[in-house]
Design an enzyme around this catalytic site. Structure first.
Site, PDB file in Angstrom:
ATOM      1  N   GLU A 255       1.110  -1.270  -0.185  1.00 39.92           N
ATOM      2  CA  GLU A 255      -0.093   0.039  -0.095  1.00 39.92           C
ATOM      3  C   GLU A 255       0.812   1.300  -0.003  1.00 39.92           C
ATOM      4  O   GLU A 255       1.616   1.418   0.862  1.00 39.92           O
ATOM      5  CB  GLU A 255      -0.989  -0.037   1.278  1.00 39.92           C
ATOM      6  N   CYS A 294      -2.973   8.099   4.317  1.00 39.93           N
ATOM      7  CA  CYS A 294      -3.057   7.207   3.033  1.00 39.93           C
ATOM      8  C   CYS A 294      -4.308   7.631   2.108  1.00 39.93           C
ATOM      9  O   CYS A 294      -4.236   7.676   0.976  1.00 39.93           O
ATOM     10  CB  CYS A 294      -2.803   5.858   3.269  1.00 39.93           C
TER      11      CYS A 294
HETATM   12  P1  NDP Z   1       9.035   4.796   3.626  1.00 36.93           P
HETATM   13  O1  NDP Z   1       8.715   3.994   2.631  1.00 36.93           O
HETATM   14  O2  NDP Z   1      10.442   5.398   3.718  1.00 36.93           O
HETATM   15  O3  NDP Z   1       9.114   3.851   4.912  1.00 36.93           O
HETATM   16  C1  NDP Z   1       7.801   2.668   5.138  1.00 36.93           C
HETATM   17  C2  NDP Z   1       8.339   1.722   6.039  1.00 36.93           C
HETATM   18  O4  NDP Z   1       9.493   0.970   5.028  1.00 36.93           O
HETATM   19  C3  NDP Z   1       9.174   2.199   7.460  1.00 36.93           C
HETATM   20  O5  NDP Z   1       8.394   1.303   8.294  1.00 36.93           O
HETATM   21  C4  NDP Z   1      10.529   2.084   7.025  1.00 36.93           C
HETATM   22  O6  NDP Z   1      11.327   2.003   8.132  1.00 36.93           O
HETATM   23  C5  NDP Z   1      10.625   1.059   6.189  1.00 36.93           C
HETATM   24  N1  NDP Z   1      11.716   0.990   5.118  1.00 36.93           N
HETATM   25  C6  NDP Z   1      12.222   1.967   4.631  1.00 36.93           C
HETATM   26  N2  NDP Z   1      13.477   1.250   4.064  1.00 36.93           N
HETATM   27  C7  NDP Z   1      13.470  -0.047   4.245  1.00 36.93           C
HETATM   28  C8  NDP Z   1      14.427  -0.896   3.946  1.00 36.93           C
HETATM   29  N3  NDP Z   1      15.442  -0.858   3.084  1.00 36.93           N
HETATM   30  N4  NDP Z   1      14.265  -2.208   4.562  1.00 36.93           N
HETATM   31  C9  NDP Z   1      13.091  -2.547   5.221  1.00 36.93           C
HETATM   32  N5  NDP Z   1      12.190  -1.605   5.498  1.00 36.93           N
HETATM   33  C10 NDP Z   1      12.578  -0.250   5.158  1.00 36.93           C
HETATM   34  O7  NDP Z   1       7.759   5.741   4.042  1.00 36.93           O
HETATM   35  P2  NDP Z   1       7.844   6.967   5.304  1.00 36.93           P
HETATM   36  O8  NDP Z   1       6.988   6.169   6.265  1.00 36.93           O
HETATM   37  O9  NDP Z   1       8.960   7.658   5.581  1.00 36.93           O
HETATM   38  O10 NDP Z   1       6.759   8.046   4.415  1.00 36.93           O
HETATM   39  C11 NDP Z   1       7.506   8.349   3.324  1.00 36.93           C
HETATM   40  C12 NDP Z   1       6.413   8.913   2.168  1.00 36.93           C
HETATM   41  O11 NDP Z   1       5.357   7.712   2.031  1.00 36.93           O
HETATM   42  C13 NDP Z   1       5.317   9.878   2.736  1.00 36.93           C
HETATM   43  O12 NDP Z   1       5.977  11.022   2.553  1.00 36.93           O
HETATM   44  C14 NDP Z   1       4.251   9.466   1.947  1.00 36.93           C
HETATM   45  O13 NDP Z   1       4.480  10.169   0.708  1.00 36.93           O
HETATM   46  C15 NDP Z   1       4.451   8.214   1.854  1.00 36.93           C
HETATM   47  N6  NDP Z   1       3.424   7.352   2.583  1.00 36.93           N
HETATM   48  C16 NDP Z   1       2.355   6.823   1.858  1.00 36.93           C
HETATM   49  C17 NDP Z   1       1.306   6.051   2.680  1.00 36.93           C
HETATM   50  C18 NDP Z   1       0.272   5.262   1.956  1.00 36.93           C
HETATM   51  O14 NDP Z   1      -0.166   4.528   2.420  1.00 36.93           O
HETATM   52  N7  NDP Z   1      -0.333   5.951   0.735  1.00 36.93           N
HETATM   53  C19 NDP Z   1       1.476   5.803   4.105  1.00 36.93           C
HETATM   54  C20 NDP Z   1       2.760   6.551   4.563  1.00 36.93           C
HETATM   55  C21 NDP Z   1       3.799   7.212   3.753  1.00 36.93           C
HETATM   56  P3  NDP Z   1      12.340   3.267   8.533  1.00 36.93           P
HETATM   57  O15 NDP Z   1      11.247   4.084   9.192  1.00 36.93           O
HETATM   58  O16 NDP Z   1      12.804   2.582   9.815  1.00 36.93           O
HETATM   59  O17 NDP Z   1      12.935   3.592   7.585  1.00 36.93           O
END
Ligand code: NDP
Length: 680
Positions: A255, A294
């Protein structure tokens, strides 16, 4: 201060690669996150060896009972989570969605499973498929728990709900979970997990928490595992493309970014209640969780002739939004999750402004922040794109904060085309009171959306709103939204199980599934099955009744008693050239007569008749025809005894077949009875 992990049966603090997380309101460091030195292979191994084994030994109802107890326990402790969540800049209402919305979702799942699934370790799905002419070879789908683990990589915006809505279906499916919250709000998830572990309500190993990086976790997964991801499309695509995920075809539910839209119908006039509902809904979606949702409305699609009116009404409301520490009286909107997120939103807005106009708010807007450090705050921001059919940026750039872009349409076809430019969204809403316009918009835009809300005066009071995913409805969307599906009632549980088509004889399938299959060998005893307690009854146990010849008096009496004088039962002349060609007995007479034939009237372990399902009248029964009934115990659903129940009970589903004198089946259905049981 330390946001520990919980892995292989113990709390774990990393070995020095610590990330500091600051309060969004004060800027002080409030959480230290570190998973360095963790043995990820053992995390996976422990889940399977310890948690998975115990979960698979439990029936679906036992798992559901554990989740119910856990949900109630978390509700008792909720005040703690609100306190912690406040540090992320969330208002009380934002935290309610996350904390109580999450617990509510888990409780809904518990109740759904107990209501709709049998008390077995597996699930039988759908009807028997007859695969041969004489019925000796049949097929049936079953779902069994995967002996793997589900890894949930969650987003920062809903640290509790994001965890609970995913672990509930997985645990019900008998699959242990590894939860990896986003670092920015891992401290909120941790507060809840700490209590979950302390409660002892889940089997050991059923839930592990990784606070921090996931290292080589994905390398240790195999074909029986599942990964779910919520976050940015970039990270999601990268993880989905992980070589081990691809090589083992590990299901990866994603998602990601979603540019959800809300459409104001062409028919809505300024004085209609729908106009006001639309304005309120857009502002609500911009400000709840400071737009870090989201499902938030990113694209506000309105008739061109009304765009200026809508713009003025939105501004009038947005001007009243007060920002600050959500614990201060009168504050309507909290901060973003941190300064990084503020920076991210500013950059995305700057990109959008290359083609859109700034109407309200924006990067340089001056605004007051009450009683908090302003660094992580961003003002509600309204943009306008006058050429949405040719300008792609508002359909592609997600500013994950209190930001929406207004766009005009000149016809419903244009509104639909603009909605589709989002290339797949979690949710779209239509605000209108004109059912023709609603139907056109919904049917044409639905394939681009996982959920569509229609809002108008009839449902507004009780509507859960544009942005709220619900346990029983699908949450997910095609294309840009990630192509995944979560929630949606039982679907989510099945996502963690393997569906297998089982083929064989009816008797073999009955032995495997514990459900009577038509054509399977049945057994009969002298004792009437209604005189038996739940635990005494065998699946396939059957009773064949005496016979009864249907008379004209039966038909007349039943017609008079019920008031049903339909011509097929009463009009000798009219029936001559009718479908039946003769007067026939009422279908409801047949099932009433059948009950009279198979029911044992004495007081006994059968307490009540619950209802009837799958009724089919197959052949007509006329005056002089003779009927006979076969009653067979088809399925048993053991019910957990509640403290206020007088006796322990279970539901028995009986297959009822009514035959005529030519051994043709004339009616077929299932009845459900509540039966006392002895075994606890
Ligand atoms: P990220 O994609 O950076 O992170 C999402 C999850 O993935 C976090 O738990 C993060 O952990 C984890 N993650 C990141 N890199 C890795 C990796 N290499 N291996 C395993 N896990 C990883 O999104 P953010 O939460 O920082 O949000 C950034 C943007 O995403 C927002 O600004 C928005 O645009 C979008 N977003 C969209 C959503 C939706 O459902 N539409 C919901 C939330 C965000 P960690 O925090 O430790 O890096």
């Amino acid at each position: 201060m330390k946001t520990s992990s919980y892995v292989y049966g113990q709390w774990f603090d990393g070995q020095g690669n610590t990330v500091e997380v600051k309060s969004s309101l004060t800027g002080e460091v409030i959480s230290l996150v570190d998973s360095s030195g963790m043995d990820f292979s053992e995390v996976v191994g422990y889940a399977k060896r310890v948690g998975g084994k115990k979960l698979r030994e439990m029936t679906v109802h036992e798992r559901a009972e554990a989740l119910k107890a856990l949900g109630l326990y978390l509700l008792e402790n909720k005040a703690k989570y609100y306190q912690v969540s406040h540090q992320s800049g969330a208002t009380k209402a934002d935290s309610w969605v996350d904390i109580e919305g999450g617990i509510g979702t888990m409780l809904s799942y518990s109740s759904l499973a107990r209501r709709e699934l049998p008390n077995e370790t597996f699930i039988v799905e759908g009807d028997i498929e007859v695969l041969s002419k004489h019925g000796s070879f049949v097929g049936q789908h079953i779902l069994t728990s995967k002996p793997g683990v589900s890894v949930h990589i969650n987003a920062f915006n809903f640290p509790c709900w994001g965890m609970l809505e995913k672990i509930a279906p997985s645990l019900l499916a008998g699959v242990p979970v590894i939860v990896k919250p986003a670092t920015a709000t891992a401290y909120v998830t941790y507060a809840m997990v700490r209590d979950i572990i302390a409660s002892g309500l889940l089997p050991e190993g059923a839930l592990q928490l990784i606070s921090g990086r996931t290292g080589d976790l994905l390398d240790h997964l195999d074909e029986q595992d599942v990964v779910t991801f919520t976050g940015s499309a970039v990270t999601g695509q990268m993880l989905k493309g992980h070589p081990n995920i691809a090589a083992n075809n590990i299901p990866f539910n994603m998602e990601a970014d979603s540019l959800n839209c809300s459409i104001l119908g062409e028919s809505v006039e300024k004085d209609d209640p729908e106009f006001d509902l639309f304005i309120k809904e857009v502002v609500r979606e911009m400000t709840v969780k400071a737009g870090q949702k989201c499902t938030a409305i990113r694209r506000t699609i309105v008739p061109a002739s009304k765009i200026d009116m809508v713009q003025a009404a939105l501004i009038a409301r947005l001007e009243k939004v007060t920002l600050g520490d959500p614990s201060v009286e009168g504050v309507r909107m909290g901060s973003l999750v941190g300064t990084d997120q503020r920076e991210d939103v500013s950059q995305q807005v700057a990109k959008l402004l290359k083609t859109c106009d700034l109407v309200f708010g924006g990067n340089d807007a001056e605004f007051e922040v009450i009683s908090a450090k302003p660094d992580a705050f961003y003002p509600p921001t309204l943009l306008r794109c006058n050429t949405p059919l040719t300008d792609n940026s508002p359909h592609e750039i997600e500013a994950f904060g209190p930001v929406t872009t207004l766009m005009p349409y000149n016809s419903l076809e244009e509104a639909i085309a603009i909605a589709k430019l989002g290339k797949g969204s979690l949710v779209g809403s239509v605000i209108s009171y004109d059912n023709d316009e609603i139907k056109q918009l919904v049917l044409n835009a639905a394939s681009y959306h996982g959920r569509m809300l229609v809002l108008n005066r009839d449902c507004a009071k009780e509507s859960t709103g544009h942005g709220s995913p619900l346990a029983v409805l699908v949450h997910g969307g095609p294309g840009r939204a990630g192509g995944g599906e979560e929630l949606g009632g039982l679907r989510a549980i099945k996502h963690y199980m393997q569906r297998t088509a089982i083929q064989g004889s009816p008797t073999t399938l009955m032995a495997i599934t514990n459900e009577y299959v038509k054509g399977a060998q049945t057994v009969s005893f002298d004792k009437h099955p209604f005189r038996k307690y739940f635990d005494e009854l065998m699946i396939g146990e059957s009773l064949t009744t005496h016979r009864r010849t249907v008379t004209e008096a039966d038909i007349v009496n039943f017609g008079c008693l019920s008031g049903d004088h339909f011509y097929a039962h009463f009009d000798e002349t009219a029936v001559e050239d009718s479908f039946f060609g003769k007067r026939v007995a009422h279908g409801y007479f047949l099932i009433s007569a059948a009950a009279g034939m198979f029911v044992d009237p004495g007081k006994g372990p059968v307490i009540a008749n619950y209802g009837l399902e799958n009724l089919r009248f197959i052949e007509p029964v006329g005056i002089g025809d003779t009927i006979q009934v076969k009653l067979t115990a088809k399925r048993k659903i053991k019910k957990a005894k509640r403290p206020d129940d007088k006796t322990a009970t279970g539901v028995v589903v009986w297959n009822v077949e009514i035959y005529n004198q030519h051994e043709e089946m004339v009616a077929l259905y299932d009845i459900m009875t509540l039966v006392e049981r002895h075994d606890d």
